[in-house]
Design a protein around this motif. Structure first.
Motif, mmCIF file in Angstrom:
data_model
loop_
_atom_site.group_PDB
_atom_site.id
_atom_site.type_symbol
_atom_site.label_atom_id
_atom_site.label_comp_id
_atom_site.label_asym_id
_atom_site.label_seq_id
_atom_site.Cartn_x
_atom_site.Cartn_y
_atom_site.Cartn_z
ATOM 1 N N LEU A 110 0.798 -1.217 0.000
ATOM 2 C CA LEU A 110 0.000 0.000 0.000
ATOM 3 C C LEU A 110 0.837 1.275 0.000
ATOM 4 O O LEU A 110 0.484 2.245 -0.688
ATOM 5 N N LEU A 111 1.935 1.288 0.759
ATOM 6 C CA LEU A 111 2.712 2.530 0.860
ATOM 7 C C LEU A 111 3.335 2.935 -0.479
ATOM 8 O O LEU A 111 3.187 4.097 -0.899
ATOM 9 N N PRO A 112 4.030 2.050 -1.194
ATOM 10 C CA PRO A 112 4.549 2.469 -2.513
ATOM 11 C C PRO A 112 3.451 2.853 -3.495
ATOM 12 O O PRO A 112 3.618 3.806 -4.267
ATOM 13 N N VAL A 113 2.336 2.131 -3.473
ATOM 14 C CA VAL A 113 1.231 2.479 -4.371
ATOM 15 C C VAL A 113 0.683 3.862 -4.040
ATOM 16 O O VAL A 113 0.425 4.680 -4.931
ATOM 17 N N GLY A 114 0.519 4.158 -2.749
ATOM 18 C CA GLY A 114 0.022 5.463 -2.355
ATOM 19 C C GLY A 114 0.976 6.582 -2.714
ATOM 20 O O GLY A 114 0.561 7.634 -3.217
ATOM 21 N N ALA A 164 0.917 7.083 -6.471
ATOM 22 C CA ALA A 164 -0.320 7.717 -6.911
ATOM 23 C C ALA A 164 -0.308 9.218 -6.653
ATOM 24 O O ALA A 164 -0.858 9.999 -7.439
ATOM 25 N N ILE A 165 0.328 9.641 -5.572
ATOM 26 C CA ILE A 165 0.353 11.067 -5.217
ATOM 27 C C ILE A 165 1.515 11.800 -5.883
ATOM 28 O O ILE A 165 1.330 12.844 -6.517
ATOM 29 N N ALA A 166 2.725 11.241 -5.735
ATOM 30 C CA ALA A 166 3.928 11.952 -6.200
ATOM 31 C C ALA A 166 4.435 11.477 -7.544
ATOM 32 O O ALA A 166 5.314 12.121 -8.143
ATOM 33 N N GLY A 167 3.946 10.346 -8.025
ATOM 34 C CA GLY A 167 4.421 9.847 -9.308
ATOM 35 C C GLY A 167 5.833 9.288 -9.216
ATOM 36 O O GLY A 167 6.304 8.862 -8.161
ATOM 37 N N TRP A 168 6.529 9.306 -10.343
ATOM 38 C CA TRP A 168 7.889 8.762 -10.449
ATOM 39 C C TRP A 168 8.854 9.812 -9.920
ATOM 40 O O TRP A 168 9.381 10.637 -10.657
ATOM 41 N N SER A 169 9.100 9.786 -8.617
ATOM 42 C CA SER A 169 9.910 10.826 -7.995
ATOM 43 C C SER A 169 10.773 10.223 -6.898
ATOM 44 O O SER A 169 10.699 9.027 -6.601
ATOM 45 N N TRP A 223 10.464 10.690 -3.839
ATOM 46 C CA TRP A 223 9.675 10.262 -2.690
ATOM 47 C C TRP A 223 9.424 8.758 -2.715
ATOM 48 O O TRP A 223 9.292 8.130 -1.663
ATOM 49 N N LEU A 224 9.370 8.187 -3.895
ATOM 50 C CA LEU A 224 9.201 6.741 -4.001
ATOM 51 C C LEU A 224 10.426 6.016 -3.451
ATOM 52 O O LEU A 224 10.315 4.988 -2.778
ATOM 53 N N VAL A 225 11.605 6.573 -3.720
ATOM 54 C CA VAL A 225 12.847 5.987 -3.189
ATOM 55 C C VAL A 225 12.870 6.095 -1.669
ATOM 56 O O VAL A 225 13.226 5.144 -0.957
ATOM 57 N N VAL A 226 12.503 7.265 -1.135
ATOM 58 C CA VAL A 226 12.479 7.457 0.312
ATOM 59 C C VAL A 226 11.484 6.481 0.951
ATOM 60 O O VAL A 226 11.743 5.908 2.023
ATOM 61 N N CYS A 227 10.363 6.269 0.286
ATOM 62 C CA CYS A 227 9.353 5.331 0.788
ATOM 63 C C CYS A 227 9.926 3.916 0.888
ATOM 64 O O CYS A 227 9.765 3.236 1.906
ATOM 65 N N VAL A 228 10.609 3.457 -0.151
ATOM 66 C CA VAL A 228 11.185 2.103 -0.150
ATOM 67 C C VAL A 228 12.306 2.004 0.886
ATOM 68 O O VAL A 228 12.471 0.967 1.539
ATOM 69 N N LEU A 229 13.063 3.075 1.064
ATOM 70 C CA LEU A 229 14.110 3.077 2.096
ATOM 71 C C LEU A 229 13.488 2.967 3.492
ATOM 72 O O LEU A 229 14.042 2.284 4.371
ATOM 73 N N ALA A 230 12.356 3.642 3.715
ATOM 74 C CA ALA A 230 11.682 3.529 5.006
ATOM 75 C C ALA A 230 11.194 2.100 5.241
ATOM 76 O O ALA A 230 11.327 1.554 6.350
ATOM 77 N N LEU A 231 10.678 1.470 4.205
ATOM 78 C CA LEU A 231 10.261 0.073 4.325
ATOM 79 C C LEU A 231 11.452 -0.831 4.596
ATOM 80 O O LEU A 231 11.384 -1.761 5.411
ATOM 81 N N SER A 232 12.552 -0.551 3.915
ATOM 82 C CA SER A 232 13.767 -1.345 4.121
ATOM 83 C C SER A 232 14.268 -1.224 5.555
ATOM 84 O O SER A 232 14.625 -2.228 6.189
#
Length: 378
Positions: free
Chosen positions: A291-295, A298-303, A305-314
């Motif tokens: 859900l977090l990467p999809v969200g 959906a909001i920020a697109g290919w940016s 922020w997607l990398v930061v999101c995956v790093l937080a999950l990691s």
């Protein structure tokens, strides 16, 4: 023979499918009633298929087949759904007859409800994927009057009301079985699958209700997997409401709902790590990774922020694996880190990364590596 003859007639003239299915349904109800009574007189037990007596299960499948063939034919239309009303009525009628006079209703009722939902789901998915003969899931607008009240709105309203009733019956029988200390009907997989099946055929309200009630019962039974599935069921039910609106307001709100759900899943994962609840950690971990990467996308697109999101999950997964002594989570956290670096390279190659976002990514990477290295030396 009755089924084959009805299928042939439905194929030749799909516009008459609703009347044809009504006659076949009444005929089938009469035959199954007679077979039940004859078996009862001779003290015979009819064989079961998925908890439903075989004659009733086969007849339910036959009605679904006639419905599909009528829409596959040259005169079939996915916007003429009056036969869906007849199909729903027939399935409910057959289920009620199959339950009449039974002494094992607490075991039979869940199977009957599942059978109705299963037949509706199979006919919906098969018709949508083959020739686009019926509307795809999540595309039905109950308020759309452009296709006529009788042919479109009335069948879908009856369909949705029936689903709401089935979900409430499922909830009632779940509570009855639990209060009488009876075993769980299908387990976590069955409970979550039922909610997802309702979501796939619902226009929204029944899907949301099914997800909420599934979550409630899953917490009662302490089933993390079912709770995780119920979250997706609730979001899927909300997503179905997008077909009801034309503007972008609901779509934007839905994006933020998915992102918020993803953040909550990540926080729940972190909490269960420190609360030493490993079974729940796994459930929230998978939900957060979905859900977090999809969200964010959906909001920020290919940016970045997607990398930061995956790093937080990691970070959350890797640290959780260290604290709970789970090698699989540590490996998954490392794979998340590799994925984050790969995404960063792709974004850099595309030239869509600003310097401040690059700094943010490097800070997030440094924090993760620092925490992991510190925990590894303890």
């Amino acid at each position: 023979m009755t089924t084959f003859a009805a299928c042939w007639a439905a194929w030749l003239n799909g516009q008459l499918n609703s009347g044809l299915m009504l006659m076949v349904s009444l005929f089938a109800l009469a035959l199954t009633w007679v077979s039940r009574q004859r078996a009862k007189v001779h003290h015979l037990r009819l064989p079961d298929i998925n908890g439903i007596e075989m004659p009733f299960f086969v007849t339910m499948g036959s009605l679904s087949l006639i419905y599909l063939v009528g829409h596959f034919g040259p005169l079939g239309s996915k916007f003429n759904q009056l036969d869906l009303l007849v199909l729903t009525f027939g399935l409910v009628g057959l289920s009620l007859i199959s339950l009449y006079g039974r002494e094992d209703l607490p075991w039979r009722i869940p199977s009957a409800v599942e059978g109705i939902v299963m037949m509706l789901l199979i006919s919906r998915l098969a018709g949508a994927m083959m020739f686009n003969a019926v509307p795809f899931p999540f595309t039905v607008d109950l308020l759309d009057d452009s296709h006529g009240f009788i042919d479109w709105q009335l069948p879908w309203l009856f369909h949705e009301i029936t689903l709401l009733a089935l979900v409430l019956i499922w909830e009632w029988i779940e509570g009855f079985r639990r209060s009488h200390e009876m075993p769980d009907h299908r387990g976590a997989a069955g409970r979550g699958s039922f909610a997802l099946m309702v979501v796939m055929i619902s226009a929204g309200p029944a899907g949301v209700l099914a997800g909420l009630l599934c979550m409630r019962r899953s917490f009662d039974w302490k089933q993390p997997a079912a709770v995780a599935l119920s979250v997706h069921a609730i979001l899927g039910g909300l997503f179905a409401f997008m077909a009801w609106t034309d503007g972008d307001d609901f779509r934007i709100a839905m994006q933020w709902v998915i992102f918020t759900a993803g953040v909550m899943m990540l926080l729940a994962q972190i909490y269960t790590v420190f609360a030493e609840m490993p079974k729940w950690t796994t459930a929230w971990l998978w939900n957060a990774h979905i859900l977090l990467p999809v969200g964010v996308f959906a909001i920020a697109g290919w940016s970045a922020w997607l990398v930061v999101c995956v790093l937080a999950l990691s970070l959350a997964t890797w640290v959780g694996g260290i604290l709970q002594l789970r090698r699989g989570m540590r490996v998954m956290g490392a794979l998340d880190l590799v994925l984050a670096l790969s995404l960063a390279l792709l974004i850099l190659q595309g030239g869509i990364l600003e310097p401040n976002m690059l700094l943010l990514m490097l800070i997030a990477l440094g924090i993760e590596l620092g925490i992991v290295a510190w925990l590894g030396t303890r």
